[in-house]
Motif scaffolding. Sequence first.
Motif, PDB file in Angstrom:
ATOM      1  N   HIS A   1     -70.975  63.504 -36.403  1.00  0.00           N
ATOM      2  CA  HIS A   1     -71.822  63.840 -35.441  1.00  0.00           C
ATOM      3  C   HIS A   1     -73.256  64.219 -36.102  1.00  0.00           C
ATOM      4  O   HIS A   1     -73.388  64.611 -37.325  1.00  0.00           O
ATOM      5  N   VAL A   2     -74.239  63.972 -35.302  1.00  0.00           N
ATOM      6  CA  VAL A   2     -75.357  64.462 -35.588  1.00  0.00           C
ATOM      7  C   VAL A   2     -75.809  65.836 -36.095  1.00  0.00           C
ATOM      8  O   VAL A   2     -75.039  66.614 -35.427  1.00  0.00           O
ATOM      9  N   GLY A   3     -76.203  66.097 -37.281  1.00  0.00           N
ATOM     10  CA  GLY A   3     -76.304  67.305 -37.824  1.00  0.00           C
ATOM     11  C   GLY A   3     -75.434  67.925 -38.652  1.00  0.00           C
ATOM     12  O   GLY A   3     -75.507  68.968 -39.387  1.00  0.00           O
ATOM     13  N   TRP A   4     -74.193  66.840 -39.026  1.00  0.00           N
ATOM     14  CA  TRP A   4     -73.129  67.218 -40.056  1.00  0.00           C
ATOM     15  C   TRP A   4     -73.874  67.014 -41.169  1.00  0.00           C
ATOM     16  O   TRP A   4     -74.565  66.203 -41.435  1.00  0.00           O
ATOM     17  N   PHE A   5     -73.177  67.775 -42.170  1.00  0.00           N
ATOM     18  CA  PHE A   5     -73.806  67.816 -43.697  1.00  0.00           C
ATOM     19  C   PHE A   5     -72.732  66.872 -44.264  1.00  0.00           C
ATOM     20  O   PHE A   5     -71.289  67.155 -43.991  1.00  0.00           O
ATOM     21  N   LEU A   6     -73.163  66.175 -45.207  1.00  0.00           N
ATOM     22  CA  LEU A   6     -72.168  65.345 -46.166  1.00  0.00           C
ATOM     23  C   LEU A   6     -72.064  66.206 -47.498  1.00  0.00           C
ATOM     24  O   LEU A   6     -72.907  66.492 -48.129  1.00  0.00           O
ATOM     25  N   ILE A   7     -70.778  66.779 -47.788  1.00  0.00           N
ATOM     26  CA  ILE A   7     -70.470  67.800 -48.890  1.00  0.00           C
ATOM     27  C   ILE A   7     -70.033  66.969 -50.100  1.00  0.00           C
ATOM     28  O   ILE A   7     -70.522  67.296 -51.307  1.00  0.00           O
ATOM     29  N   SER A   8     -69.274  66.126 -49.832  1.00  0.00           N
ATOM     30  CA  SER A   8     -68.661  65.489 -51.050  1.00  0.00           C
ATOM     31  C   SER A   8     -68.337  63.938 -50.649  1.00  0.00           C
ATOM     32  O   SER A   8     -67.853  63.682 -49.479  1.00  0.00           O
ATOM     33  N   ILE A   9     -67.934  63.208 -51.749  1.00  0.00           N
ATOM     34  CA  ILE A   9     -67.375  61.824 -51.557  1.00  0.00           C
ATOM     35  C   ILE A   9     -66.469  61.779 -52.717  1.00  0.00           C
ATOM     36  O   ILE A   9     -66.411  61.823 -53.841  1.00  0.00           O
TER      37      ILE A   9
ATOM     38  N   ARG B   1     -80.960  80.087 -47.853  1.00  0.00           N
ATOM     39  CA  ARG B   1     -80.005  81.255 -48.325  1.00  0.00           C
ATOM     40  C   ARG B   1     -79.298  81.955 -47.006  1.00  0.00           C
ATOM     41  O   ARG B   1     -78.486  82.756 -47.351  1.00  0.00           O
ATOM     42  N   THR B   2     -79.909  81.848 -45.697  1.00  0.00           N
ATOM     43  CA  THR B   2     -79.157  82.306 -44.720  1.00  0.00           C
ATOM     44  C   THR B   2     -77.940  81.555 -44.267  1.00  0.00           C
ATOM     45  O   THR B   2     -77.093  82.015 -43.379  1.00  0.00           O
ATOM     46  N   SER B   3     -77.816  80.319 -44.871  1.00  0.00           N
ATOM     47  CA  SER B   3     -76.613  79.551 -44.784  1.00  0.00           C
ATOM     48  C   SER B   3     -75.264  80.164 -45.020  1.00  0.00           C
ATOM     49  O   SER B   3     -75.561  80.849 -46.016  1.00  0.00           O
ATOM     50  N   PRO B   4     -74.046  79.812 -44.672  1.00  0.00           N
ATOM     51  CA  PRO B   4     -72.886  80.521 -45.306  1.00  0.00           C
ATOM     52  C   PRO B   4     -72.937  80.319 -46.643  1.00  0.00           C
ATOM     53  O   PRO B   4     -73.297  79.019 -47.184  1.00  0.00           O
ATOM     54  N   PRO B   5     -72.449  81.079 -47.690  1.00  0.00           N
ATOM     55  CA  PRO B   5     -72.462  81.035 -49.003  1.00  0.00           C
ATOM     56  C   PRO B   5     -71.465  79.699 -49.596  1.00  0.00           C
ATOM     57  O   PRO B   5     -71.829  79.376 -50.612  1.00  0.00           O
ATOM     58  N   GLU B   6     -70.626  79.396 -48.666  1.00  0.00           N
ATOM     59  CA  GLU B   6     -69.863  78.244 -49.282  1.00  0.00           C
ATOM     60  C   GLU B   6     -70.567  76.991 -49.171  1.00  0.00           C
ATOM     61  O   GLU B   6     -70.266  75.935 -49.778  1.00  0.00           O
ATOM     62  N   LEU B   7     -71.756  76.985 -48.452  1.00  0.00           N
ATOM     63  CA  LEU B   7     -72.522  75.395 -48.367  1.00  0.00           C
ATOM     64  C   LEU B   7     -73.809  76.114 -49.200  1.00  0.00           C
ATOM     65  O   LEU B   7     -74.149  74.915 -49.637  1.00  0.00           O
ATOM     66  N   TYR B   8     -74.561  77.134 -49.320  1.00  0.00           N
ATOM     67  CA  TYR B   8     -75.350  77.462 -49.953  1.00  0.00           C
ATOM     68  C   TYR B   8     -75.443  77.152 -51.509  1.00  0.00           C
ATOM     69  O   TYR B   8     -74.385  78.167 -51.953  1.00  0.00           O
ATOM     70  N   ASN B   9     -75.995  76.531 -52.185  1.00  0.00           N
ATOM     71  CA  ASN B   9     -75.883  76.478 -53.716  1.00  0.00           C
ATOM     72  C   ASN B   9     -77.283  76.329 -54.222  1.00  0.00           C
ATOM     73  O   ASN B   9     -77.341  75.871 -55.478  1.00  0.00           O
ATOM     74  N   GLY B  10     -78.249  76.468 -53.601  1.00  0.00           N
ATOM     75  CA  GLY B  10     -79.460  76.315 -54.147  1.00  0.00           C
ATOM     76  C   GLY B  10     -80.011  74.744 -54.176  1.00  0.00           C
ATOM     77  O   GLY B  10     -81.111  74.405 -54.802  1.00  0.00           O
ATOM     78  N   LYS B  11     -79.114  74.126 -53.605  1.00  0.00           N
ATOM     79  CA  LYS B  11     -79.550  72.352 -53.720  1.00  0.00           C
ATOM     80  C   LYS B  11     -79.661  72.022 -52.170  1.00  0.00           C
ATOM     81  O   LYS B  11     -79.330  72.635 -51.387  1.00  0.00           O
ATOM     82  N   THR B  12     -80.320  70.708 -52.505  1.00  0.00           N
ATOM     83  CA  THR B  12     -80.336  70.213 -50.862  1.00  0.00           C
ATOM     84  C   THR B  12     -79.017  69.404 -50.671  1.00  0.00           C
ATOM     85  O   THR B  12     -78.199  69.060 -51.495  1.00  0.00           O
ATOM     86  N   HIS B  13     -78.657  69.196 -49.470  1.00  0.00           N
ATOM     87  CA  HIS B  13     -77.660  68.376 -48.993  1.00  0.00           C
ATOM     88  C   HIS B  13     -78.116  67.280 -47.958  1.00  0.00           C
ATOM     89  O   HIS B  13     -79.001  67.476 -47.370  1.00  0.00           O
ATOM     90  N   VAL B  14     -77.304  66.262 -47.970  1.00  0.00           N
ATOM     91  CA  VAL B  14     -77.901  65.267 -46.915  1.00  0.00           C
ATOM     92  C   VAL B  14     -77.153  65.558 -45.525  1.00  0.00           C
ATOM     93  O   VAL B  14     -75.974  66.196 -45.581  1.00  0.00           O
ATOM     94  N   ARG B  15     -77.838  65.189 -44.476  1.00  0.00           N
ATOM     95  CA  ARG B  15     -77.091  65.680 -43.247  1.00  0.00           C
ATOM     96  C   ARG B  15     -77.471  64.290 -42.372  1.00  0.00           C
ATOM     97  O   ARG B  15     -78.409  63.567 -42.448  1.00  0.00           O
ATOM     98  N   VAL B  16     -76.529  64.195 -41.580  1.00  0.00           N
ATOM     99  CA  VAL B  16     -76.436  62.713 -40.491  1.00  0.00           C
ATOM    100  C   VAL B  16     -77.590  63.177 -39.519  1.00  0.00           C
ATOM    101  O   VAL B  16     -77.427  64.184 -38.743  1.00  0.00           O
ATOM    102  N   SER B  17     -78.360  62.016 -39.413  1.00  0.00           N
ATOM    103  CA  SER B  17     -79.433  62.045 -38.360  1.00  0.00           C
ATOM    104  C   SER B  17     -79.494  61.270 -37.437  1.00  0.00           C
ATOM    105  O   SER B  17     -80.034  61.492 -36.156  1.00  0.00           O
TER     106      SER B  17
ATOM    107  N   GLY C   1     -73.370  52.439 -40.230  1.00  0.00           N
ATOM    108  CA  GLY C   1     -74.368  52.596 -39.043  1.00  0.00           C
ATOM    109  C   GLY C   1     -74.841  54.031 -38.821  1.00  0.00           C
ATOM    110  O   GLY C   1     -74.790  54.549 -37.856  1.00  0.00           O
ATOM    111  N   ILE C   2     -74.921  54.774 -39.948  1.00  0.00           N
ATOM    112  CA  ILE C   2     -75.444  56.193 -39.737  1.00  0.00           C
ATOM    113  C   ILE C   2     -76.786  56.299 -40.763  1.00  0.00           C
ATOM    114  O   ILE C   2     -76.792  55.621 -41.581  1.00  0.00           O
ATOM    115  N   THR C   3     -77.653  57.239 -40.304  1.00  0.00           N
ATOM    116  CA  THR C   3     -78.692  57.642 -41.132  1.00  0.00           C
ATOM    117  C   THR C   3     -78.720  58.853 -41.659  1.00  0.00           C
ATOM    118  O   THR C   3     -78.339  59.873 -40.814  1.00  0.00           O
ATOM    119  N   ILE C   4     -78.897  59.147 -42.918  1.00  0.00           N
ATOM    120  CA  ILE C   4     -78.694  60.526 -43.532  1.00  0.00           C
ATOM    121  C   ILE C   4     -80.141  60.870 -43.939  1.00  0.00           C
ATOM    122  O   ILE C   4     -80.913  60.113 -44.536  1.00  0.00           O
TER     123      ILE C   4
END
Length: 92
Positions: free
Chosen positions: A64-72, A35-51, A25-28
């Motif tokens: 929450h809406v706006g959260w990033f999915l980093i890993s599975i 590049r202005t994102s925290p270096p722990e998150l920025y790696n030059g790739k796209t990430h999916v975000r809960v919308s 029941g979520i949409t991503i």
Amino acid sequence: MADLGQAESIVDRLVHVEVPPGMLGITIVDHQVVRTSPPELYNGKTHVRVSVIEATSPLRDRVHVGWFLISIDGESVGGLSPTEVVDKLLLG
């Protein structure tokens, strides 16, 4: 998104969420992390975000809406499309 002026690292704010089997029941959506994102998150790739989180979602009180999915299961999903991420979630 974390404020870069904060002393707390985004890694310190990661949340582990157990996902039940079945429809979530979520949409991503794709989100280009800049590049202005925290270096722990920025790696030059796209990430999916809960919308969207539907009212009937079993995750409605855990994400929450706006959260990033980093890993599975500990495997990075950076650079994957929303469709590829959904496929990984369905495979469990």
